[in-house]
Design a protein around this motif. Structure first.
Motif, mmCIF file in Angstrom:
data_model
loop_
_atom_site.group_PDB
_atom_site.id
_atom_site.type_symbol
_atom_site.label_atom_id
_atom_site.label_comp_id
_atom_site.label_asym_id
_atom_site.label_seq_id
_atom_site.Cartn_x
_atom_site.Cartn_y
_atom_site.Cartn_z
ATOM 1 N N VAL A 1 0.861 -1.191 0.000
ATOM 2 C CA VAL A 1 0.000 0.000 0.000
ATOM 3 C C VAL A 1 0.895 1.238 0.000
ATOM 4 C CG1 VAL A 1 -1.711 1.325 1.332
ATOM 5 C CG2 VAL A 1 -1.879 -1.171 1.197
ATOM 6 N N THR A 2 0.654 2.140 -0.956
ATOM 7 C CA THR A 2 1.426 3.380 -1.035
ATOM 8 C C THR A 2 0.459 4.565 -1.059
ATOM 9 O OG1 THR A 2 2.913 2.163 -2.502
ATOM 10 C CG2 THR A 2 3.321 4.527 -2.267
ATOM 11 N N PHE A 3 0.514 5.422 -0.058
ATOM 12 C CA PHE A 3 -0.296 6.648 -0.062
ATOM 13 C C PHE A 3 0.464 7.703 -0.852
ATOM 14 C CE2 PHE A 3 -2.176 4.357 3.430
ATOM 15 C CZ PHE A 3 -3.528 4.645 3.277
ATOM 16 N N ARG A 4 -0.228 8.342 -1.827
ATOM 17 C CA ARG A 4 0.472 9.270 -2.727
ATOM 18 C C ARG A 4 -0.334 10.552 -2.910
ATOM 19 N NH1 ARG A 4 1.725 5.375 -7.689
ATOM 20 N NH2 ARG A 4 0.651 7.112 -8.699
ATOM 21 N N ASP A 5 0.362 11.676 -2.968
ATOM 22 C CA ASP A 5 -0.373 12.945 -3.107
ATOM 23 C C ASP A 5 -0.735 13.259 -4.559
ATOM 24 O OD1 ASP A 5 2.066 13.663 -4.058
ATOM 25 O OD2 ASP A 5 2.581 14.980 -2.376
ATOM 26 N N ASP A 6 -0.309 12.429 -5.515
ATOM 27 C CA ASP A 6 -0.669 12.678 -6.922
ATOM 28 C C ASP A 6 -1.882 11.851 -7.378
ATOM 29 O OD1 ASP A 6 0.790 10.309 -6.625
ATOM 30 O OD2 ASP A 6 1.412 10.322 -8.728
ATOM 31 N N LEU A 7 -2.522 11.119 -6.471
ATOM 32 C CA LEU A 7 -3.677 10.299 -6.869
ATOM 33 C C LEU A 7 -4.984 11.026 -6.587
ATOM 34 C CD1 LEU A 7 -2.653 6.771 -5.437
ATOM 35 C CD2 LEU A 7 -2.607 7.491 -7.838
ATOM 36 N N SER A 8 -5.959 10.886 -7.502
ATOM 37 C CA SER A 8 -7.267 11.519 -7.262
ATOM 38 C C SER A 8 -8.313 10.485 -6.851
ATOM 39 C CB SER A 8 -7.729 12.271 -8.504
ATOM 40 O OG SER A 8 -7.715 11.391 -9.601
ATOM 41 N N SER A 9 -7.900 9.219 -6.756
ATOM 42 C CA SER A 9 -8.745 8.167 -6.174
ATOM 43 C C SER A 9 -7.819 7.001 -5.819
ATOM 44 C CB SER A 9 -9.816 7.708 -7.170
ATOM 45 O OG SER A 9 -9.197 7.004 -8.235
ATOM 46 N N ASP A 10 -8.351 6.038 -5.066
ATOM 47 C CA ASP A 10 -7.560 4.838 -4.787
ATOM 48 C C ASP A 10 -7.427 4.032 -6.078
ATOM 49 O OD1 ASP A 10 -7.366 5.320 -1.982
ATOM 50 O OD2 ASP A 10 -9.423 4.581 -1.744
ATOM 51 N N THR A 11 -6.378 3.225 -6.149
ATOM 52 C CA THR A 11 -6.255 2.281 -7.270
ATOM 53 C C THR A 11 -5.931 0.917 -6.685
ATOM 54 O OG1 THR A 11 -3.904 2.752 -7.535
ATOM 55 C CG2 THR A 11 -5.416 3.986 -8.947
ATOM 56 N N PHE A 12 -6.389 -0.142 -7.359
ATOM 57 C CA PHE A 12 -6.181 -1.502 -6.853
ATOM 58 C C PHE A 12 -5.754 -2.409 -7.999
ATOM 59 C CE2 PHE A 12 -8.542 -5.574 -5.392
ATOM 60 C CZ PHE A 12 -7.399 -6.094 -4.811
#
Ligand code: 2P0
Length: 325
Positions: free
Chosen positions: A45-56
């Motif tokens: 699991v990587t929390f990122r500030d460039d994502l606009s939603s979760d990805t799986f």
């Protein structure tokens, strides 16, 4: 803000079958399982500030729809409960649980997801709290936090704060083996969520099932402690039959068994008549899991593989709880 965790799946010897709260995932009975080392999920699991939603991503495939929603809803729960971040996460999972083996990959999947997420957020959380959290992703997953023999205590509080799993005995306590018997035809018509719900709401046998649990649980825990294989096997097999009996009383009635399921059950009973202690258990699908002792591995495996309609037999030892990679 990145972490990787590994969790194994588990096989219930006393089944979880019925919810008293579907949102919080609170069960109507305690259950008891053995964690299996042969089947596991690793999740990063990587929390990122460039994502606009979760990805799986599961086995490198981008996942959408219901499966994605369950993961994202679970991340929402952790974000809102902990207030640790409002960032979205990339989740990458690899399942080492052959789908055809009939083990719910949701057990190892949600245990690994909860562990990796809380570690990525640097939360210091006890195993009990991790189990309580994991439960809200998938019930049986709360048992996969621990290795060996594990009991999920149903709890009584409406908020679920006392519903979590505890270890009964570690994996090293007893070398019991489990063979997953994979059938050629494994189409599953009723999901375990739907099956449980229908049984709770309509089966007149449901109260009999629930009332029988405390006795089974007490006996099996004593049997595990004493390493009494006959006792543990007999209780597990009978408990599985009781669970499946409730589905026949549901409206509309249903069963997870196929013709080959019955053939495997009969072969296990025949093995016992020949003096080989082996016992079966079955989850919400047609595949059968067989408990046996290490000395009988070759005999049991061959007998199961010889049954027409059996596609494969995958053996496993008892496994460890969650680890971080
Ligand atoms: C068990 N099963 O104890 C029982 C025995 C199936 C038969 O737990 O709705 O995937 O996510 O809490 O945990 C399968 O149900 O259901 C299951 P949810 P889960 O292993």
């Amino acid at each position: 803000m990145k972490a990787t965790a590994k969790a194994h799946t588990n096989i219930a010897l006393i089944k979880y079958w019925g919810k008293r709260d579907e949102t919080l995932i609170l069960p109507t009975n305690n259950s008891l399982s053995l964690t299996l080392d042969g089947f596991y999920t690793t999740t990063t699991v990587t929390f990122r500030d460039d994502l606009s939603s979760d990805t799986f991503f599961l086995n490198d495939q981008a996942i959408t729809g219901e499966q994605f929603n369950r993961v994202s809803t679970f991340l929402d729960l952790i974000r809102s409960e902990t207030q640790a971040t409002n960032l979205y996460a990339e989740v990458r999972s690899t399942n080492h649980v052959p789908t055809a083996a009939g083990f719910a990959s949701s057990a190892s999947g949600f245990a690994a997801l909860a562990a990796a997420t809380t570690r990525a957020l640097d939360l210091s959380i006890s195993d009990q709290d991790l189990s309580r959290l994991t439960r809200q992703g998938s019930g049986s997953a709360c048992r996969s936090i621990y290795g060996g023999f594990v009991e999920w205590r149903q709890g009584t509080k409406p908020d679920g704060s006392d519903s979590f799993a505890v270890q009964v005995q570690p994996a090293e306590h007893w070398d019991v083996r489990v063979a997953a018997v994979v059938l050629s035809d494994t189409m599953k018509k009723v999901s375990s969520r739907e099956g449980m719900k229908r049984t709770v709401n309509t089966s007149p046998f449901f109260s009999g099932w629930v009332n029988s649990i405390p006795y089974d649980l007490e006996l099996i825990k004593q049997g595990i402690k004493d390493r009494d294989f006959e006792k543990v096997g007999n209780i597990a097999e009978a408990n599985c039959l009781k669970m499946h009996a409730t589905t026949l009383g549901a409206n509309p009635p249903f069963t997870y068994w196929h013709a080959t399921t019955l053939a495997v059950m009969q072969e296990v009973q025949t093995m016992r008549e020949r003096g080989i202690p082996a016992f079966f258990t079955i989850d919400a699908g047609p595949n059968v899991k067989v408990l046996y002792l290490p000395k009988d591995e070759a005999t049991v495996k061959k007998a199961l593989l010889d049954i027409p309609g059996v596609h494969d037999v995958i053996v496993s030892r008892s496994g460890q709880g969650v680890t971080y990679l």
